[in-house]
Structures are given as structure tokens and as C-alpha cells.
Design a protein around this motif. Sequence first.
Motif, PDB file in Angstrom:
ATOM      1  N   VAL A  46       0.773  -1.264   0.081  1.00  0.00           N
ATOM      2  CA  VAL A  46      -0.109  -0.196  -0.299  1.00  0.00           C
ATOM      3  C   VAL A  46       1.148   1.389  -0.162  1.00  0.00           C
ATOM      4  O   VAL A  46       0.773   2.343  -0.366  1.00  0.00           O
ATOM      5  CB  VAL A  46      -0.976  -0.321   0.982  1.00  0.00           C
ATOM      6  N   LEU A  63      -7.841  -2.761   6.446  1.00  0.00           N
ATOM      7  CA  LEU A  63      -7.409  -3.469   5.626  1.00  0.00           C
ATOM      8  C   LEU A  63      -7.921  -5.508   5.687  1.00  0.00           C
ATOM      9  O   LEU A  63      -6.790  -5.388   5.996  1.00  0.00           O
ATOM     10  CB  LEU A  63      -6.467  -2.717   4.288  1.00  0.00           C
ATOM     11  N   GLY A  72      -1.649  -3.190  -4.249  1.00  0.00           N
ATOM     12  CA  GLY A  72      -1.153  -2.794  -3.416  1.00  0.00           C
ATOM     13  C   GLY A  72      -2.441  -1.129  -3.726  1.00  0.00           C
ATOM     14  O   GLY A  72      -2.938   0.091  -3.510  1.00  0.00           O
ATOM     15  N   VAL A 101      -6.076  -0.972  -2.967  1.00  0.00           N
ATOM     16  CA  VAL A 101      -6.124  -0.474  -2.063  1.00  0.00           C
ATOM     17  C   VAL A 101      -6.209   1.220  -2.179  1.00  0.00           C
ATOM     18  O   VAL A 101      -7.386   1.767  -1.821  1.00  0.00           O
ATOM     19  CB  VAL A 101      -5.418  -1.027  -1.567  1.00  0.00           C
ATOM     20  N   VAL A 102      -5.194   1.861  -2.884  1.00  0.00           N
ATOM     21  CA  VAL A 102      -4.717   3.204  -2.899  1.00  0.00           C
ATOM     22  C   VAL A 102      -6.580   3.520  -3.392  1.00  0.00           C
ATOM     23  O   VAL A 102      -6.356   4.375  -3.142  1.00  0.00           O
ATOM     24  CB  VAL A 102      -3.635   3.157  -3.826  1.00  0.00           C
TER      25      VAL A 102
END
Length: 233
Positions: free
Chosen positions: A27, A156, A221, A224-225
Amino acid sequence: MTTPYSTTTPPGPARFLLLGDSHAGCVGRAAQQAGLPFVGGPVGSGRDFLGPFLDDGDGDLVFREAEARRLVREFLDALGVSGFAGLGVPLVCTFGLSAHTVATRQNWDLHRDRHGAVPERFLHSGLFADLVRASVRGALAFYDRTAALGLRVLALMPPQRVPGMSDPDVFFAAQNVIGTELTSHGVELIDLRARVTDGTGHQRPVFCQADDTIHGNLAFGRLVVAELLDAGL
């Protein structure tokens, strides 16, 4: 302790504080690549944040382990605050979501049937939920404290990767218990399972770190961002 990524020199005002175990690494790398300013990174391994890991700090959050305490202090200094009570940005966290550790096979041998499986009825039982909550009691205490401080916290859900040391059925059931518990603590869950898994519920290779059995990669990642940005960070 694994600290594959951290930063304390954001290119602009930090949008969030990232704290967690090694799952926070991809992340951080994705946020850096996207030019999203933040402070933080991994401060220990997943199992470090399951049992109790905080000390009483006059109403603030004080980490027991010296290296974690040093890193967190460094991050807070970079944000210009003396403690979590003064944190003015959301906290993005992976504490307590190391489901593969909770699902370590030998921990559940007592509950297996004659075929060697952990029965579905047990995995949906109150006893199972109690055992999982006890396994992550340190993380739950952390989220209790962040809620008391009025912090916005986003957690997360872990990559859907189950190493050989872990029982898949326990992994999937345990993370559901943990996720439900965190939302009851006011935590916002970033849950990518529907987007990154195959028909078996496991993470697709395109989102897996190639050189290990538990981590998501940079592509994971990035997702997720993107979710963090959608959540207003």
C-alpha cells in the motif's frame, strides 16, 4: 520485524497515517508511486499486533515494543503531532488482520472431526467467534482506543492468500469474525475480496507477490489506494 516500506517525508500535506504489519508495504509503495502524500508504513510483523501490544500512556497510544514505538514516534513527529490524540488525518491500518496467523493449523486440531476438517457448524458458532476475538484481543483494544480518541480508522482486509501452515476454512471464517468486530468498533473496512479472488475465494496470481505465500503485490496495493481515494482520503 519486517519493514519493507515507510516514509516520513511526504511531498505535500499527508493525507493519512499508515500503520501495520508487512501487508501495509504494498500500500505504501502504491501510494508513493501515485504521488499520494502520506506518512507511515509497517512497524512490525502480523503476530506482533494480535495479543496485547499497547501500554497505558495517559490516554494516548503507546506501543510496548521499542522499535515499533520508535517508528510510530517518528511518524507522529513528521505529522507535527505529539500523540494520536492530536492526529488530524485518517489512520489506515492492518493491525489484527493477519488471518493466516490466527488460522495456524495446529491451533485448531482440537476442533477437527474424524476426517481432519474443522466442521462448518463450529466455524459459525459463538465459541469460534469468541476464540478468534481472544486471538486478536490486542488489536481490538487498539481499535477501542482509537474510537475513544475519535479517530477515523480504515482497516485493510488481508490478501486472500492461505499458506500451508494455515487452515483455509479457518482463515476465511476468522477474517469474517474479525471484520465484523472491527466494524462494530467504528472501523471502515477496505474489502477487495470480490475484485481480487477466483472462484475458490483465493487471491488471483495477478494480485499476489510472486516470491512469498502471504502478501499482495503492487497491483493489489494500487487497488487499495484507489479504494482509499474513493473513501475521501
